[in-house]
Design a protein around this motif. Structure first.
Motif, PDB file in Angstrom:
ATOM      1  N   GLU A   1      38.038 -11.610  15.232  1.00 29.65           N
ATOM      2  CA  GLU A   1      39.083 -12.483  14.708  1.00 29.65           C
ATOM      3  C   GLU A   1      38.447 -13.588  13.865  1.00 29.65           C
ATOM      4  O   GLU A   1      37.580 -14.316  14.323  1.00 29.65           O
ATOM      5  N   GLN A   2      38.854 -13.683  12.607  1.00 27.23           N
ATOM      6  CA  GLN A   2      38.365 -14.700  11.674  1.00 27.23           C
ATOM      7  C   GLN A   2      36.839 -14.649  11.503  1.00 27.23           C
ATOM      8  O   GLN A   2      36.195 -15.651  11.269  1.00 27.23           O
ATOM      9  N   LEU A   3      36.249 -13.465  11.610  1.00 30.22           N
ATOM     10  CA  LEU A   3      34.801 -13.312  11.495  1.00 30.22           C
ATOM     11  C   LEU A   3      34.481 -12.590  10.194  1.00 30.22           C
ATOM     12  O   LEU A   3      34.822 -11.423  10.028  1.00 30.22           O
ATOM     13  N   GLY A   4      33.859 -13.289   9.272  1.00 30.28           N
ATOM     14  CA  GLY A   4      33.490 -12.688   7.994  1.00 30.28           C
ATOM     15  C   GLY A   4      32.337 -11.715   8.146  1.00 30.28           C
ATOM     16  O   GLY A   4      31.573 -11.766   9.113  1.00 30.28           O
ATOM     17  N   ARG A   5      32.202 -10.826   7.178  1.00 30.11           N
ATOM     18  CA  ARG A   5      31.164  -9.785   7.254  1.00 30.11           C
ATOM     19  C   ARG A   5      29.751 -10.350   7.289  1.00 30.11           C
ATOM     20  O   ARG A   5      28.905  -9.877   8.035  1.00 30.11           O
ATOM     21  N   SER A   6      29.482 -11.354   6.463  1.00 33.00           N
ATOM     22  CA  SER A   6      28.137 -11.931   6.418  1.00 33.00           C
ATOM     23  C   SER A   6      27.761 -12.546   7.758  1.00 33.00           C
ATOM     24  O   SER A   6      26.666 -12.311   8.278  1.00 33.00           O
ATOM     25  N   LEU A   7      28.668 -13.341   8.323  1.00 38.95           N
ATOM     26  CA  LEU A   7      28.381 -13.962   9.614  1.00 38.95           C
ATOM     27  C   LEU A   7      28.284 -12.905  10.710  1.00 38.95           C
ATOM     28  O   LEU A   7      27.409 -12.987  11.578  1.00 38.95           O
ATOM     29  N   GLU A   8      29.154 -11.913  10.666  1.00 36.75           N
ATOM     30  CA  GLU A   8      29.093 -10.844  11.669  1.00 36.75           C
ATOM     31  C   GLU A   8      27.727 -10.150  11.624  1.00 36.75           C
ATOM     32  O   GLU A   8      27.117  -9.896  12.668  1.00 36.75           O
ATOM     33  N   LYS A   9      27.235  -9.872  10.428  1.00 41.28           N
ATOM     34  CA  LYS A   9      25.932  -9.215  10.275  1.00 41.28           C
ATOM     35  C   LYS A   9      24.818 -10.086  10.860  1.00 41.28           C
ATOM     36  O   LYS A   9      23.929  -9.600  11.569  1.00 41.28           O
ATOM     37  N   ARG A  10      24.858 -11.386  10.570  1.00 37.35           N
ATOM     38  CA  ARG A  10      23.828 -12.291  11.094  1.00 37.35           C
ATOM     39  C   ARG A  10      23.924 -12.426  12.612  1.00 37.35           C
ATOM     40  O   ARG A  10      22.908 -12.485  13.305  1.00 37.35           O
ATOM     41  N   LEU A  11      25.154 -12.473  13.150  1.00 34.84           N
ATOM     42  CA  LEU A  11      25.332 -12.550  14.603  1.00 34.84           C
ATOM     43  C   LEU A  11      24.805 -11.296  15.298  1.00 34.84           C
ATOM     44  O   LEU A  11      24.103 -11.379  16.307  1.00 34.84           O
ATOM     45  N   ARG A  12      25.152 -10.137  14.761  1.00 32.97           N
ATOM     46  CA  ARG A  12      24.681  -8.883  15.365  1.00 32.97           C
ATOM     47  C   ARG A  12      23.164  -8.772  15.260  1.00 32.97           C
ATOM     48  O   ARG A  12      22.498  -8.323  16.198  1.00 32.97           O
ATOM     49  N   GLY A  13      22.598  -9.205  14.127  1.00 31.91           N
ATOM     50  CA  GLY A  13      21.142  -9.203  13.973  1.00 31.91           C
ATOM     51  C   GLY A  13      20.473 -10.095  15.007  1.00 31.91           C
ATOM     52  O   GLY A  13      19.469  -9.707  15.631  1.00 31.91           O
ATOM     53  N   PHE A  14      21.021 -11.281  15.211  1.00 34.58           N
ATOM     54  CA  PHE A  14      20.487 -12.185  16.224  1.00 34.58           C
ATOM     55  C   PHE A  14      20.586 -11.552  17.607  1.00 34.58           C
ATOM     56  O   PHE A  14      19.628 -11.562  18.383  1.00 34.58           O
ATOM     57  N   HIS A  15      21.745 -11.016  17.924  1.00 31.25           N
ATOM     58  CA  HIS A  15      21.989 -10.452  19.250  1.00 31.25           C
ATOM     59  C   HIS A  15      21.063  -9.281  19.550  1.00 31.25           C
ATOM     60  O   HIS A  15      20.606  -9.112  20.687  1.00 31.25           O
ATOM     61  N   GLU A  16      20.753  -8.481  18.546  1.00 26.97           N
ATOM     62  CA  GLU A  16      19.981  -7.258  18.755  1.00 26.97           C
ATOM     63  C   GLU A  16      18.471  -7.447  18.606  1.00 26.97           C
ATOM     64  O   GLU A  16      17.709  -6.584  19.025  1.00 26.97           O
ATOM     65  N   ASP A  17      18.024  -8.561  18.038  1.00 27.59           N
ATOM     66  CA  ASP A  17      16.593  -8.770  17.791  1.00 27.59           C
ATOM     67  C   ASP A  17      16.056  -9.884  18.688  1.00 27.59           C
ATOM     68  O   ASP A  17      16.223 -11.059  18.396  1.00 27.59           O
ATOM     69  N   PRO A  18      15.382  -9.526  19.771  1.00 24.65           N
ATOM     70  CA  PRO A  18      14.894 -10.542  20.703  1.00 24.65           C
ATOM     71  C   PRO A  18      13.838 -11.473  20.108  1.00 24.65           C
ATOM     72  O   PRO A  18      13.568 -12.538  20.657  1.00 24.65           O
ATOM     73  N   SER A  19      13.267 -11.118  18.980  1.00 21.29           N
ATOM     74  CA  SER A  19      12.278 -12.006  18.353  1.00 21.29           C
ATOM     75  C   SER A  19      12.934 -13.059  17.453  1.00 21.29           C
ATOM     76  O   SER A  19      12.279 -14.010  17.029  1.00 21.29           O
ATOM     77  N   ASP A  20      14.227 -12.913  17.181  1.00 26.36           N
ATOM     78  CA  ASP A  20      14.955 -13.860  16.328  1.00 26.36           C
ATOM     79  C   ASP A  20      15.296 -15.108  17.139  1.00 26.36           C
ATOM     80  O   ASP A  20      16.096 -15.050  18.070  1.00 26.36           O
ATOM     81  N   GLN A  21      14.708 -16.230  16.783  1.00 27.82           N
ATOM     82  CA  GLN A  21      14.922 -17.484  17.509  1.00 27.82           C
ATOM     83  C   GLN A  21      15.887 -18.419  16.788  1.00 27.82           C
ATOM     84  O   GLN A  21      16.093 -19.553  17.217  1.00 27.82           O
ATOM     85  N   ASP A  22      16.457 -17.966  15.660  1.00 23.65           N
ATOM     86  CA  ASP A  22      17.380 -18.791  14.870  1.00 23.65           C
ATOM     87  C   ASP A  22      18.791 -18.667  15.446  1.00 23.65           C
ATOM     88  O   ASP A  22      19.458 -17.652  15.254  1.00 23.65           O
ATOM     89  N   ILE A  23      19.252 -19.730  16.119  1.00 25.63           N
ATOM     90  CA  ILE A  23      20.570 -19.707  16.761  1.00 25.63           C
ATOM     91  C   ILE A  23      21.687 -20.119  15.805  1.00 25.63           C
ATOM     92  O   ILE A  23      22.843 -20.197  16.199  1.00 25.63           O
ATOM     93  N   ARG A  24      21.356 -20.342  14.543  1.00 23.37           N
ATOM     94  CA  ARG A  24      22.358 -20.818  13.594  1.00 23.37           C
ATOM     95  C   ARG A  24      23.604 -19.935  13.534  1.00 23.37           C
ATOM     96  O   ARG A  24      24.722 -20.463  13.494  1.00 23.37           O
ATOM     97  N   PRO A  25      23.490 -18.613  13.505  1.00 22.58           N
ATOM     98  CA  PRO A  25      24.721 -17.811  13.433  1.00 22.58           C
ATOM     99  C   PRO A  25      25.670 -18.084  14.605  1.00 22.58           C
ATOM    100  O   PRO A  25      26.882 -18.143  14.421  1.00 22.58           O
ATOM    101  N   VAL A  26      25.130 -18.280  15.795  1.00 21.96           N
ATOM    102  CA  VAL A  26      25.970 -18.551  16.959  1.00 21.96           C
ATOM    103  C   VAL A  26      26.608 -19.933  16.834  1.00 21.96           C
ATOM    104  O   VAL A  26      27.806 -20.102  17.073  1.00 21.96           O
ATOM    105  N   VAL A  27      25.804 -20.921  16.440  1.00 25.43           N
ATOM    106  CA  VAL A  27      26.331 -22.280  16.267  1.00 25.43           C
ATOM    107  C   VAL A  27      27.422 -22.284  15.200  1.00 25.43           C
ATOM    108  O   VAL A  27      28.488 -22.885  15.382  1.00 25.43           O
ATOM    109  N   GLU A  28      27.171 -21.597  14.101  1.00 21.03           N
ATOM    110  CA  GLU A  28      28.151 -21.522  13.021  1.00 21.03           C
ATOM    111  C   GLU A  28      29.450 -20.871  13.501  1.00 21.03           C
ATOM    112  O   GLU A  28      30.544 -21.334  13.183  1.00 21.03           O
TER     113      GLU A  28
END
Length: 195
Positions: A115-142
């Protein structure tokens, strides 16, 4: 100092603010940049000084949960303000928060809802969620900022009305976001001074 509505908290400026104000930069930047810097400082001060909400007729744990979401939103607004003149997208690197977010499946389900989730943000959120080496929490905060600002956030759904652990996680994300805003301003100032 105790006040009518809780404890008074001194106004907090970004760490490089005094150096900036004492430099020649305030007189030499364009009016647009000067306005953006002052707006950033106001957002930063408000977010750093925010300590909660005073609301009647609603359970305190609900009010506190909304305050957590609002504090994170205010911190993100300060970061966006810094980026207006710093000219870059800033990461929010926080190892503990990144690990805690990935381990908190119910919260990740909430932020990944479409709901109200754009493609770019969705891609960054899924990338963060799936990559344990990604320490950038910005997509979640955004995403949480979007949920709060667009009225889709509730403390109960976010688990803030009954979880001390999740409340601490929101605190950690807010502090990390403010630290990233502070760092963006400091780096911009240092670049201007070096010329």
């Amino acid at each position: 100092v105790e006040g009518r509505v809780g404890t008074f908290v001194p106004v907090t400026y970004p760490s490089a603010w005094t150096r900036y104000r004492k430099s020649v930069l305030p007189e030499t930047v364009s009016p647009q940049i000067g306005t953006a810097i002052n707006r950033f400082a106001a957002r930063y001060r408000f977010a750093a000084s925010f300590r909660g909400l005073d609301v009647t007729g609603i359970a305190q744990r609900t009010v506190d949960g909304y305050a957590q979401g609002l504090r994170l939103t205010l911190a993100y607004s300060a970061l966006e303000g810094a980026e207006k003149f710093a000219g870059k997208s800033t990461q929010i690197l926080e190892v503990r928060a990144a690990a805690a977010l990935r381990a908190d499946e119910p919260l990740m389900v909430l932020v990944l809802e479409e709901e109200q989730l754009g493609r770019s943000l969705e891609k960054r959120l899924r990338g963060f969620h799936e990559d344990p080496s990604d320490q950038d929490i910005r997509p979640v905060v955004e995403r949480i900022r979007h949920l709060v600002a667009h009225g889709a956030f509730t403390p109960h759904a976010a688990g803030l009305s009954d979880s001390v652990r999740r409340t601490r996680l929101f605190d950690l994300m807010s502090l990390a976001t403010l630290a990233s805003a502070d760092e963006a301003f400091s780096q911009w100032f240092d670049r201007q001074v070096r010329g």
